[in-house]
Design a protein around this motif. Structure first.
Motif, PDB file in Angstrom:
ATOM      1  N   ILE A 264     -21.203 -44.759  -0.029  1.00  0.00           N
ATOM      2  CA  ILE A 264     -19.828 -45.160   0.239  1.00  0.00           C
ATOM      3  C   ILE A 264     -18.899 -44.050  -0.202  1.00  0.00           C
ATOM      4  O   ILE A 264     -19.250 -43.231  -1.051  1.00  0.00           O
ATOM      5  CB  ILE A 264     -19.456 -46.488  -0.456  1.00  0.00           C
ATOM      6  CG1 ILE A 264     -19.678 -46.410  -1.962  1.00  0.00           C
ATOM      7  CG2 ILE A 264     -20.211 -47.637   0.137  1.00  0.00           C
ATOM      8  CD1 ILE A 264     -19.188 -47.617  -2.719  1.00  0.00           C
ATOM      9  N   GLY A 265     -17.730 -44.036   0.400  1.00  0.00           N
ATOM     10  CA  GLY A 265     -16.731 -43.021   0.080  1.00  0.00           C
ATOM     11  C   GLY A 265     -16.693 -41.943   1.130  1.00  0.00           C
ATOM     12  O   GLY A 265     -17.647 -41.204   1.291  1.00  0.00           O
TER      13      GLY A 265
ATOM     14  N   GLY B 222      -9.938 -36.534  -1.129  1.00  0.00           N
ATOM     15  CA  GLY B 222     -10.955 -35.690  -1.741  1.00  0.00           C
ATOM     16  C   GLY B 222     -12.072 -36.546  -2.308  1.00  0.00           C
ATOM     17  O   GLY B 222     -11.840 -37.665  -2.759  1.00  0.00           O
ATOM     18  N   LEU B 223     -13.276 -36.036  -2.247  1.00  0.00           N
ATOM     19  CA  LEU B 223     -14.437 -36.774  -2.738  1.00  0.00           C
ATOM     20  C   LEU B 223     -15.084 -35.989  -3.869  1.00  0.00           C
ATOM     21  O   LEU B 223     -15.514 -34.858  -3.674  1.00  0.00           O
ATOM     22  CB  LEU B 223     -15.436 -36.991  -1.598  1.00  0.00           C
ATOM     23  CG  LEU B 223     -16.623 -37.871  -1.846  1.00  0.00           C
ATOM     24  CD1 LEU B 223     -16.191 -39.290  -2.188  1.00  0.00           C
ATOM     25  CD2 LEU B 223     -17.522 -37.901  -0.622  1.00  0.00           C
ATOM     26  N   VAL B 224     -15.106 -36.574  -5.066  1.00  0.00           N
ATOM     27  CA  VAL B 224     -15.714 -35.919  -6.219  1.00  0.00           C
ATOM     28  C   VAL B 224     -17.212 -36.256  -6.267  1.00  0.00           C
ATOM     29  O   VAL B 224     -18.048 -35.371  -6.361  1.00  0.00           O
ATOM     30  CB  VAL B 224     -15.007 -36.339  -7.533  1.00  0.00           C
ATOM     31  CG1 VAL B 224     -15.660 -35.693  -8.733  1.00  0.00           C
ATOM     32  CG2 VAL B 224     -13.527 -35.981  -7.478  1.00  0.00           C
ATOM     33  N   ASN B 225     -17.550 -37.543  -6.208  1.00  0.00           N
ATOM     34  CA  ASN B 225     -18.937 -38.017  -6.182  1.00  0.00           C
ATOM     35  C   ASN B 225     -19.045 -39.164  -5.190  1.00  0.00           C
ATOM     36  O   ASN B 225     -18.171 -40.030  -5.159  1.00  0.00           O
ATOM     37  CB  ASN B 225     -19.369 -38.558  -7.545  1.00  0.00           C
ATOM     38  CG  ASN B 225     -19.614 -37.494  -8.561  1.00  0.00           C
ATOM     39  OD1 ASN B 225     -18.981 -36.459  -8.542  1.00  0.00           O
ATOM     40  ND2 ASN B 225     -20.508 -37.754  -9.471  1.00  0.00           N
ATOM     41  N   LYS B 226     -20.108 -39.195  -4.423  1.00  0.00           N
ATOM     42  CA  LYS B 226     -20.340 -40.321  -3.525  1.00  0.00           C
ATOM     43  C   LYS B 226     -20.732 -41.545  -4.347  1.00  0.00           C
ATOM     44  O   LYS B 226     -21.310 -41.425  -5.418  1.00  0.00           O
ATOM     45  CB  LYS B 226     -21.454 -40.010  -2.533  1.00  0.00           C
ATOM     46  CG  LYS B 226     -21.060 -39.003  -1.493  1.00  0.00           C
ATOM     47  CD  LYS B 226     -22.164 -38.824  -0.493  1.00  0.00           C
ATOM     48  CE  LYS B 226     -21.756 -37.800   0.548  1.00  0.00           C
ATOM     49  NZ  LYS B 226     -22.802 -37.606   1.541  1.00  0.00           N
ATOM     50  N   GLY B 227     -20.428 -42.696  -3.796  1.00  0.00           N
ATOM     51  CA  GLY B 227     -20.833 -43.947  -4.425  1.00  0.00           C
ATOM     52  C   GLY B 227     -21.982 -44.559  -3.650  1.00  0.00           C
ATOM     53  O   GLY B 227     -22.300 -44.139  -2.531  1.00  0.00           O
TER      54      GLY B 227
ATOM     55  N   LEU C 293     -22.437 -53.295  -5.673  1.00  0.00           N
ATOM     56  CA  LEU C 293     -22.003 -51.931  -5.943  1.00  0.00           C
ATOM     57  C   LEU C 293     -22.844 -51.345  -7.072  1.00  0.00           C
ATOM     58  O   LEU C 293     -22.901 -51.886  -8.169  1.00  0.00           O
ATOM     59  CB  LEU C 293     -20.520 -51.920  -6.334  1.00  0.00           C
ATOM     60  CG  LEU C 293     -19.896 -50.562  -6.572  1.00  0.00           C
ATOM     61  CD1 LEU C 293     -19.833 -49.763  -5.276  1.00  0.00           C
ATOM     62  CD2 LEU C 293     -18.514 -50.715  -7.159  1.00  0.00           C
ATOM     63  N   ILE C 294     -23.517 -50.244  -6.785  1.00  0.00           N
ATOM     64  CA  ILE C 294     -24.341 -49.565  -7.790  1.00  0.00           C
ATOM     65  C   ILE C 294     -23.486 -48.568  -8.561  1.00  0.00           C
ATOM     66  O   ILE C 294     -23.494 -48.528  -9.785  1.00  0.00           O
ATOM     67  CB  ILE C 294     -25.530 -48.836  -7.130  1.00  0.00           C
ATOM     68  CG1 ILE C 294     -26.388 -49.811  -6.344  1.00  0.00           C
ATOM     69  CG2 ILE C 294     -26.358 -48.094  -8.174  1.00  0.00           C
ATOM     70  CD1 ILE C 294     -27.038 -50.894  -7.172  1.00  0.00           C
ATOM     71  N   ARG C 295     -22.742 -47.737  -7.826  1.00  0.00           N
ATOM     72  CA  ARG C 295     -21.856 -46.754  -8.441  1.00  0.00           C
ATOM     73  C   ARG C 295     -20.646 -46.574  -7.547  1.00  0.00           C
ATOM     74  O   ARG C 295     -20.790 -46.338  -6.345  1.00  0.00           O
ATOM     75  CB  ARG C 295     -22.577 -45.417  -8.601  1.00  0.00           C
ATOM     76  CG  ARG C 295     -21.708 -44.355  -9.281  1.00  0.00           C
ATOM     77  CD  ARG C 295     -22.447 -43.074  -9.522  1.00  0.00           C
ATOM     78  NE  ARG C 295     -22.483 -42.278  -8.306  1.00  0.00           N
ATOM     79  CZ  ARG C 295     -23.084 -41.102  -8.223  1.00  0.00           C
ATOM     80  NH1 ARG C 295     -23.720 -40.611  -9.254  1.00  0.00           N
ATOM     81  NH2 ARG C 295     -23.080 -40.439  -7.098  1.00  0.00           N
TER      82      ARG C 295
ATOM     83  N   ARG D  81     -16.210 -41.660  -6.668  1.00  0.00           N
ATOM     84  CA  ARG D  81     -15.129 -41.018  -7.424  1.00  0.00           C
ATOM     85  C   ARG D  81     -14.339 -40.160  -6.455  1.00  0.00           C
ATOM     86  O   ARG D  81     -14.892 -39.252  -5.829  1.00  0.00           O
ATOM     87  CB  ARG D  81     -15.698 -40.184  -8.556  1.00  0.00           C
ATOM     88  CG  ARG D  81     -16.347 -41.043  -9.599  1.00  0.00           C
ATOM     89  CD  ARG D  81     -16.883 -40.241 -10.728  1.00  0.00           C
ATOM     90  NE  ARG D  81     -17.385 -41.139 -11.757  1.00  0.00           N
ATOM     91  CZ  ARG D  81     -18.088 -40.741 -12.790  1.00  0.00           C
ATOM     92  NH1 ARG D  81     -18.367 -39.464 -12.938  1.00  0.00           N
ATOM     93  NH2 ARG D  81     -18.505 -41.617 -13.672  1.00  0.00           N
ATOM     94  N   VAL D  82     -13.051 -40.474  -6.328  1.00  0.00           N
ATOM     95  CA  VAL D  82     -12.247 -39.868  -5.268  1.00  0.00           C
ATOM     96  C   VAL D  82     -10.912 -39.350  -5.785  1.00  0.00           C
ATOM     97  O   VAL D  82     -10.457 -39.699  -6.869  1.00  0.00           O
ATOM     98  CB  VAL D  82     -11.976 -40.894  -4.140  1.00  0.00           C
ATOM     99  CG1 VAL D  82     -13.264 -41.339  -3.495  1.00  0.00           C
ATOM    100  CG2 VAL D  82     -11.198 -42.095  -4.652  1.00  0.00           C
TER     101      VAL D  82
END
Length: 82
Positions: free
Chosen positions: A27-28, A57-62, A69-71, A74-75
């Protein structure tokens, strides 16, 4: 060294494909509306291509496993001055 990197990339792809068959999805993505249920805002910044409240902007995919939701992703969230 190049063959090692290719091998690790192939293994990663096979693992993600196998997990995807069991309901895991990433996700993301850029341009979608910020949703605190699946995103974690890391920073806010102005961006000419996106409107306020969109992910710019995408820092980490979820990751989400079926409906759980697992993680969170981070955007970076767009905040343009009007």
């Amino acid at each position: 060294c190049k063959n090692f990197v290719v091998g690790v990339d192939m293994t990663r792809k096979l693992l993600l494909d196998a997990l995807g068959k069991h309901g895991l999805e990433e996700i993301g993505s850029l341009g979608e509306t910020f949703d605190p249920a699946k995103h974690e805002a890391m920073e806010m910044q102005a961006h000419p291509e996106y409107i306020s409240g969109q992910v710019c902007g995408l820092v980490n995919k979820g990751y989400r496993l079926k409906d759980r939701l697992i993680r969170p992703a981070r955007v970076k969230v767009c905040k343009n001055e009007s």
